[in-house]
Design a protein around this motif. Structure first.
Motif, mmCIF file in Angstrom:
data_model
loop_
_atom_site.group_PDB
_atom_site.id
_atom_site.type_symbol
_atom_site.label_atom_id
_atom_site.label_comp_id
_atom_site.label_asym_id
_atom_site.label_seq_id
_atom_site.Cartn_x
_atom_site.Cartn_y
_atom_site.Cartn_z
ATOM 1 N N GLU A 43 68.617 19.584 28.774
ATOM 2 C CA GLU A 43 69.779 18.318 27.727
ATOM 3 C C GLU A 43 68.729 16.634 28.276
ATOM 4 O OE1 GLU A 43 74.086 19.574 27.149
ATOM 5 O OE2 GLU A 43 73.029 18.920 29.075
ATOM 6 N N VAL A 44 68.664 16.369 29.621
ATOM 7 C CA VAL A 44 67.633 15.412 30.002
ATOM 8 C C VAL A 44 66.599 15.690 29.891
ATOM 9 C CG1 VAL A 44 67.044 14.782 32.501
ATOM 10 C CG2 VAL A 44 69.262 16.501 32.484
ATOM 11 N N PHE A 45 65.521 16.465 29.657
ATOM 12 C CA PHE A 45 64.641 16.049 28.872
ATOM 13 C C PHE A 45 64.374 15.837 27.063
ATOM 14 C CE2 PHE A 45 61.841 18.673 25.664
ATOM 15 C CZ PHE A 45 60.206 18.429 26.159
ATOM 16 N N LYS A 46 65.591 16.351 26.787
ATOM 17 C CA LYS A 46 65.759 15.602 25.092
ATOM 18 C C LYS A 46 66.409 13.660 25.288
ATOM 19 C CE LYS A 46 66.728 19.658 22.718
ATOM 20 N NZ LYS A 46 68.566 19.779 22.526
ATOM 21 N N LYS A 47 66.959 13.595 26.411
ATOM 22 C CA LYS A 47 67.326 12.433 26.493
ATOM 23 C C LYS A 47 66.414 11.354 26.988
ATOM 24 C CE LYS A 47 71.810 13.041 27.146
ATOM 25 N NZ LYS A 47 72.125 12.108 26.429
ATOM 26 N N LEU B 166 58.726 19.285 29.840
ATOM 27 C CA LEU B 166 59.353 20.390 30.481
ATOM 28 C C LEU B 166 59.387 20.437 31.747
ATOM 29 C CD1 LEU B 166 62.749 21.405 29.587
ATOM 30 C CD2 LEU B 166 61.820 23.240 29.216
ATOM 31 N N ALA B 167 58.898 20.967 32.242
ATOM 32 C CA ALA B 167 58.381 21.084 33.382
ATOM 33 C C ALA B 167 58.310 19.897 34.162
ATOM 34 C CB ALA B 167 57.085 22.196 33.704
ATOM 35 N N THR B 168 57.361 19.037 33.993
ATOM 36 C CA THR B 168 58.156 17.981 34.558
ATOM 37 C C THR B 168 59.417 17.807 34.552
ATOM 38 O OG1 THR B 168 55.394 17.046 33.804
ATOM 39 C CG2 THR B 168 57.626 15.048 34.875
ATOM 40 N N VAL B 169 60.553 17.610 33.708
ATOM 41 C CA VAL B 169 61.456 17.053 33.929
ATOM 42 C C VAL B 169 62.301 18.393 35.210
ATOM 43 C CG1 VAL B 169 64.048 17.331 33.055
ATOM 44 C CG2 VAL B 169 62.021 16.053 31.635
ATOM 45 N N TYR B 170 62.110 19.276 34.722
ATOM 46 C CA TYR B 170 62.579 20.494 35.971
ATOM 47 C C TYR B 170 62.127 19.920 37.559
ATOM 48 C CZ TYR B 170 64.209 24.272 33.553
ATOM 49 O OH TYR B 170 65.224 24.570 32.031
ATOM 50 N N ALA C 112 62.544 12.195 26.841
ATOM 51 C CA ALA C 112 61.970 11.734 26.077
ATOM 52 C C ALA C 112 61.869 10.755 25.417
ATOM 53 C CB ALA C 112 61.787 13.196 24.709
ATOM 54 N N ARG C 113 63.239 10.361 24.757
ATOM 55 C CA ARG C 113 63.623 8.700 24.088
ATOM 56 C C ARG C 113 63.030 7.668 24.905
ATOM 57 N NH1 ARG C 113 69.532 10.340 23.514
ATOM 58 N NH2 ARG C 113 69.304 7.671 24.560
ATOM 59 N N PHE C 114 62.550 8.544 26.282
ATOM 60 C CA PHE C 114 61.863 7.379 27.247
ATOM 61 C C PHE C 114 60.744 7.306 27.435
ATOM 62 C CE2 PHE C 114 66.888 7.339 28.402
ATOM 63 C CZ PHE C 114 67.273 6.439 28.078
ATOM 64 N N CYS C 115 60.019 8.373 27.376
ATOM 65 C CA CYS C 115 59.050 8.663 27.939
ATOM 66 C C CYS C 115 58.461 9.858 27.214
ATOM 67 C CB CYS C 115 58.702 8.686 29.242
ATOM 68 S SG CYS C 115 57.083 9.388 29.766
ATOM 69 N N PRO C 116 57.654 9.524 25.964
ATOM 70 C CA PRO C 116 57.459 10.494 25.058
ATOM 71 C C PRO C 116 56.869 11.541 25.172
ATOM 72 C CG PRO C 116 57.026 8.248 23.915
ATOM 73 C CD PRO C 116 57.953 8.584 25.350
ATOM 74 N N ASN C 117 55.289 11.722 25.789
ATOM 75 C CA ASN C 117 54.777 12.148 26.770
ATOM 76 C C ASN C 117 55.119 12.912 28.026
ATOM 77 O OD1 ASN C 117 52.976 11.157 24.924
ATOM 78 N ND2 ASN C 117 51.877 10.058 26.576
ATOM 79 N N ILE C 118 56.876 13.368 28.069
ATOM 80 C CA ILE C 118 57.358 13.816 29.522
ATOM 81 C C ILE C 118 56.918 15.317 28.864
ATOM 82 C CG2 ILE C 118 59.471 13.891 28.681
ATOM 83 C CD1 ILE C 118 60.236 13.087 31.486
ATOM 84 N N SER D 153 57.485 8.811 34.591
ATOM 85 C CA SER D 153 58.477 10.150 33.918
ATOM 86 C C SER D 153 59.609 10.456 34.980
ATOM 87 C CB SER D 153 57.726 11.833 34.304
ATOM 88 O OG SER D 153 56.268 11.088 33.534
ATOM 89 N N ARG D 154 59.682 10.230 36.134
ATOM 90 C CA ARG D 154 61.108 9.698 37.370
ATOM 91 C C ARG D 154 61.764 8.574 36.478
ATOM 92 N NH1 ARG D 154 57.254 11.061 42.851
ATOM 93 N NH2 ARG D 154 57.001 13.155 42.405
ATOM 94 N N HIS D 155 61.617 7.546 36.065
ATOM 95 C CA HIS D 155 62.204 6.114 35.863
ATOM 96 C C HIS D 155 63.383 6.929 34.087
ATOM 97 C CE1 HIS D 155 63.569 2.956 35.413
ATOM 98 N NE2 HIS D 155 62.747 2.684 36.680
ATOM 99 N N ALA D 156 62.271 7.994 33.481
ATOM 100 C CA ALA D 156 62.839 8.397 32.672
ATOM 101 C C ALA D 156 64.041 9.395 32.446
ATOM 102 C CB ALA D 156 61.945 8.980 31.150
ATOM 103 N N VAL D 157 63.740 10.080 33.660
ATOM 104 C CA VAL D 157 64.787 11.253 34.195
ATOM 105 C C VAL D 157 66.179 10.270 34.487
ATOM 106 C CG1 VAL D 157 65.483 13.081 35.775
ATOM 107 C CG2 VAL D 157 63.185 13.529 34.599
ATOM 108 N N LEU D 158 66.139 9.471 35.146
ATOM 109 C CA LEU D 158 66.944 8.854 35.774
ATOM 110 C C LEU D 158 67.519 8.064 35.379
ATOM 111 C CD1 LEU D 158 64.845 7.265 39.127
ATOM 112 C CD2 LEU D 158 67.180 8.749 38.948
ATOM 113 N N ASP D 159 66.874 7.791 33.607
ATOM 114 C CA ASP D 159 67.333 6.705 32.723
ATOM 115 C C ASP D 159 68.286 7.729 32.153
ATOM 116 O OD1 ASP D 159 66.465 4.187 32.774
ATOM 117 O OD2 ASP D 159 65.420 5.035 32.060
ATOM 118 N N ALA D 160 67.762 9.412 31.715
ATOM 119 C CA ALA D 160 68.808 10.260 30.862
ATOM 120 C C ALA D 160 70.149 10.082 31.604
ATOM 121 C CB ALA D 160 67.673 11.543 30.872
#
Length: 155
Positions: free
Chosen positions: A45-49, A59-63, A51-57, A26-33
């Protein structure tokens, strides 16, 4: 991490690990986004991006991840007056990557302002020094945003 402009993926991971934190998918996906577009993204916007790298992420995890990255000084968090925090990579060499924002109050456009002239830099240094002395505060950074109308909205 794909396509990171000026952000070495190994450096980001080392910095996170250096603070005793794990590099999760999940952290990797946020950095990628963040690296994909990079600047001025809302958590949604970070969440939407991401989710393409980590489909199970979630929104709370992104925050939580964005807050962690801000706490570690890897990401800058700022508000443009629309009740949505925005995030962008923080430059570890603050003087080199430091910038302010011009925010259009009408359309929400954000312009990075970093081509400071000597007088502006001197004024900011004097202000920081004066505030430090006056309040005994050890200032580490600052955020300055100017609000107004962009050329398109002024027409």
């Amino acid at each position: 991490m794909r396509n990171r402009k000026n952000h070495d993926p190994n450096c980001c991971c080392r910095r996170i690990r250096g603070h005793g934190r794990r590099i999760t998918p999940s952290r990797h996906a946020v950095l990628d986004a963040l690296s994909e577009r990079g600047d001025h993204l809302t958590a949604e916007e970070v969440f939407k991006k991401a989710a393409r790298f980590c489909p199970n992420i979630g929104l709370a995890t992104v925050y939580r991840t964005l807050e962690l990255l801000a706490e570690l000084g890897m990401v800058s968090k700022f508000d443009t007056g629309d009740d949505k925090a925005r995030y962008e990579f923080a430059d570890p060499t603050a003087a080199k990557g430091h910038h302010h924002h011009l925010v259009c109050s009408s359309c929400g456009k954000i312009v990075d302002y970093k081509d400071f002239i000597k007088e502006e830099t001197e004024l900011l240094h004097r202000a920081e020094k004066g505030l430090s002395k006056k309040y005994g505060f050890d200032i580490k950074s600052h955020i300055i945003q100017f609000f107004g109308l962009c050329p398109d909205c002024r027409r």
